[in-house]
Design a protein around this motif. Structure first.
Motif, PDB file in Angstrom:
ATOM      1  N   GLU A   1      30.545  25.373  11.063  1.00  0.00           N
ATOM      2  CA  GLU A   1      31.402  26.548  11.157  1.00  0.00           C
ATOM      3  C   GLU A   1      32.836  26.157  11.493  1.00  0.00           C
ATOM      4  O   GLU A   1      33.793  26.658  10.891  1.00  0.00           O
ATOM      5  CB  GLU A   1      30.851  27.497  12.225  1.00  0.00           C
ATOM      6  CG  GLU A   1      31.618  28.810  12.337  1.00  0.00           C
ATOM      7  CD  GLU A   1      31.043  29.720  13.406  1.00  0.00           C
ATOM      8  OE1 GLU A   1      31.760  30.665  13.805  1.00  0.00           O
ATOM      9  OE2 GLU A   1      29.890  29.501  13.854  1.00  0.00           O
TER      10      GLU A   1
ATOM     11  N   ARG B   1      21.542  24.347  16.066  1.00  0.00           N
ATOM     12  CA  ARG B   1      22.690  25.032  16.657  1.00  0.00           C
ATOM     13  C   ARG B   1      23.917  24.128  16.668  1.00  0.00           C
ATOM     14  O   ARG B   1      25.036  24.576  16.378  1.00  0.00           O
ATOM     15  CB  ARG B   1      22.356  25.525  18.063  1.00  0.00           C
ATOM     16  CG  ARG B   1      21.335  26.644  18.064  1.00  0.00           C
ATOM     17  CD  ARG B   1      21.153  27.297  19.417  1.00  0.00           C
ATOM     18  NE  ARG B   1      20.205  28.415  19.301  1.00  0.00           N
ATOM     19  CZ  ARG B   1      19.946  29.279  20.274  1.00  0.00           C
ATOM     20  NH1 ARG B   1      20.556  29.170  21.433  1.00  0.00           N
ATOM     21  NH2 ARG B   1      19.074  30.264  20.091  1.00  0.00           N
ATOM     22  N   ALA B   2      23.724  22.864  17.003  1.00  0.00           N
ATOM     23  CA  ALA B   2      24.851  21.929  17.003  1.00  0.00           C
ATOM     24  C   ALA B   2      25.382  21.736  15.583  1.00  0.00           C
ATOM     25  O   ALA B   2      26.602  21.762  15.357  1.00  0.00           O
ATOM     26  CB  ALA B   2      24.415  20.592  17.597  1.00  0.00           C
TER      27      ALA B   2
ATOM     28  N   GLY C   1      29.035  26.082  21.318  1.00  0.00           N
ATOM     29  CA  GLY C   1      29.647  26.427  20.047  1.00  0.00           C
ATOM     30  C   GLY C   1      30.961  27.169  20.231  1.00  0.00           C
ATOM     31  O   GLY C   1      31.939  26.927  19.511  1.00  0.00           O
TER      32      GLY C   1
ATOM     33  N   ALA D   1      33.604  27.629  17.430  1.00  0.00           N
ATOM     34  CA  ALA D   1      32.633  28.337  16.591  1.00  0.00           C
ATOM     35  C   ALA D   1      32.201  29.614  17.309  1.00  0.00           C
ATOM     36  O   ALA D   1      32.688  29.928  18.398  1.00  0.00           O
ATOM     37  CB  ALA D   1      31.421  27.447  16.310  1.00  0.00           C
ATOM     38  N   SER D   2      31.287  30.342  16.700  1.00  0.00           N
ATOM     39  CA  SER D   2      30.725  31.514  17.356  1.00  0.00           C
ATOM     40  C   SER D   2      29.604  31.088  18.291  1.00  0.00           C
ATOM     41  O   SER D   2      29.143  29.939  18.242  1.00  0.00           O
ATOM     42  CB  SER D   2      30.180  32.490  16.309  1.00  0.00           C
ATOM     43  OG  SER D   2      29.163  31.869  15.536  1.00  0.00           O
ATOM     44  N   ARG D   3      29.181  32.003  19.146  1.00  0.00           N
ATOM     45  CA  ARG D   3      28.000  31.749  19.976  1.00  0.00           C
ATOM     46  C   ARG D   3      26.801  31.635  19.033  1.00  0.00           C
ATOM     47  O   ARG D   3      26.485  32.551  18.276  1.00  0.00           O
ATOM     48  CB  ARG D   3      27.810  32.925  20.943  1.00  0.00           C
ATOM     49  CG  ARG D   3      27.044  32.678  22.246  1.00  0.00           C
ATOM     50  CD  ARG D   3      25.695  32.145  22.104  1.00  0.00           C
ATOM     51  NE  ARG D   3      24.962  32.140  23.378  1.00  0.00           N
ATOM     52  CZ  ARG D   3      23.746  31.650  23.489  1.00  0.00           C
ATOM     53  NH1 ARG D   3      23.127  31.123  22.442  1.00  0.00           N
ATOM     54  NH2 ARG D   3      23.142  31.691  24.667  1.00  0.00           N
ATOM     55  N   ARG D   4      26.136  30.461  19.046  1.00  0.00           N
ATOM     56  CA  ARG D   4      25.090  30.190  18.057  1.00  0.00           C
ATOM     57  C   ARG D   4      23.733  30.691  18.555  1.00  0.00           C
ATOM     58  O   ARG D   4      23.354  30.471  19.708  1.00  0.00           O
ATOM     59  CB  ARG D   4      24.989  28.691  17.762  1.00  0.00           C
ATOM     60  CG  ARG D   4      26.257  28.043  17.244  1.00  0.00           C
ATOM     61  CD  ARG D   4      26.802  28.713  16.003  1.00  0.00           C
ATOM     62  NE  ARG D   4      25.795  28.920  14.959  1.00  0.00           N
ATOM     63  CZ  ARG D   4      26.055  29.409  13.750  1.00  0.00           C
ATOM     64  NH1 ARG D   4      27.298  29.774  13.453  1.00  0.00           N
ATOM     65  NH2 ARG D   4      25.095  29.552  12.865  1.00  0.00           N
TER      66      ARG D   4
ATOM     67  N   HIS E   1      25.127  23.724  12.905  1.00  0.00           N
ATOM     68  CA  HIS E   1      25.772  24.916  12.359  1.00  0.00           C
ATOM     69  C   HIS E   1      27.098  25.215  13.055  1.00  0.00           C
ATOM     70  O   HIS E   1      28.040  25.720  12.414  1.00  0.00           O
ATOM     71  CB  HIS E   1      24.827  26.114  12.473  1.00  0.00           C
ATOM     72  CG  HIS E   1      23.681  26.047  11.520  1.00  0.00           C
ATOM     73  ND1 HIS E   1      22.396  26.407  11.860  1.00  0.00           N
ATOM     74  CD2 HIS E   1      23.613  25.644  10.228  1.00  0.00           C
ATOM     75  CE1 HIS E   1      21.593  26.247  10.824  1.00  0.00           C
ATOM     76  NE2 HIS E   1      22.318  25.782   9.826  1.00  0.00           N
ATOM     77  N   ALA E   2      27.194  24.907  14.346  1.00  0.00           N
ATOM     78  CA  ALA E   2      28.465  25.089  15.048  1.00  0.00           C
ATOM     79  C   ALA E   2      29.528  24.155  14.470  1.00  0.00           C
ATOM     80  O   ALA E   2      30.673  24.568  14.221  1.00  0.00           O
ATOM     81  CB  ALA E   2      28.290  24.839  16.540  1.00  0.00           C
TER      82      ALA E   2
ATOM     83  N   GLY F   1      24.098  26.716  22.424  1.00  0.00           N
ATOM     84  CA  GLY F   1      24.591  27.956  21.835  1.00  0.00           C
ATOM     85  C   GLY F   1      25.945  28.341  22.383  1.00  0.00           C
ATOM     86  O   GLY F   1      26.828  28.801  21.648  1.00  0.00           O
TER      87      GLY F   1
END
Length: 206
Positions: free
Chosen positions: A198, A191-192, A134, A139-142, A194-195, A131
């Protein structure tokens, strides 16, 4: 995927009046963060030192209080001008340390199978690390699910309640913990993924 974390905004609305009172009283976000870690170590010590299944009833109570403290420290930081670099470090490190302090002693108790529990705690560290990674890649904090910090707290709290009230442990608990290990692996992948998606979207729009 769905996660209990999605209920956080409603929980924060309930806590907001208390947070305003704490801010006016001079309570800082960093002190609340440290208090949550101290609570985790105290409960972990009790789980290690105390025999008998009743001590497991500490888990649901302590995890609810810890969840409230985690929400309060974030609200103090964001809504009352207390955000700091030290606070960011304490927040991320405190979550991982508190999880380990509270959950690892369960591996030494007769109610819990040690191997899947230790694997689950190790993967919990990886889940939170992914998280944060990211942010490092842009990216944002996932916080993607299905098994993040809030979900772990709910599950361990439920197990503490059920076993603390006298439900027999057995093979079902081992199967459940291995299932949660699978959910943790899925959470890491989500999480990986989506990061990376993003970051890719940002680069595509640049």
């Amino acid at each position: 995927m769905a996660s209990i974390y999605q209920l956080k905004p409603a929980f924060q609305r309930l806590l907001r009046p208390l947070v305003r009172t704490l801010a006016r009283s001079g309570v800082t976000a960093n002190r609340v963060t440290v208090a949550a870690v101290v609570l985790a170590f105290a409960v972990g010590a009790a789980l290690f030192l105390c025999a008998g299944h009743r001590v497991l009833l500490l888990l649901p109570l302590a995890l609810f209080v810890r969840m409230a403290l985690n929400a309060i420290d974030g609200m103090l930081a964001r809504e009352h001008g207390q955000a700091s670099k030290l606070g960011a470090i304490l927040n991320e490190l405190g979550d991982v340390v508190a999880d380990a302090a509270m959950y690892l002693p369960l591996a030494l108790r007769p109610e819990f199978p040690a191997v899947p529990l230790v694997v689950l705690v190790v993967l919990a560290i990886v889940v939170e690390m992914i998280g944060v990674v990211g942010v490092q890649i842009g990216a944002s904090r996932r916080y993607d699910g299905p098994f993040g910090k809030s979900d772990r707290a709910f599950m361990f709290g439920a197990l503490g309640l059920v076993l603390g009230l006298g439900a027999p442990s057995g093979a079902w608990l081992g199967w459940l913990l291995w299932t949660l290990v699978g959910f943790s692996v899925l959470t890491i992948v989500n999480r990986a993924r989506h990061a990376l998606a993003e970051v890719g979207a940002k680069e595509g729009n640049a």
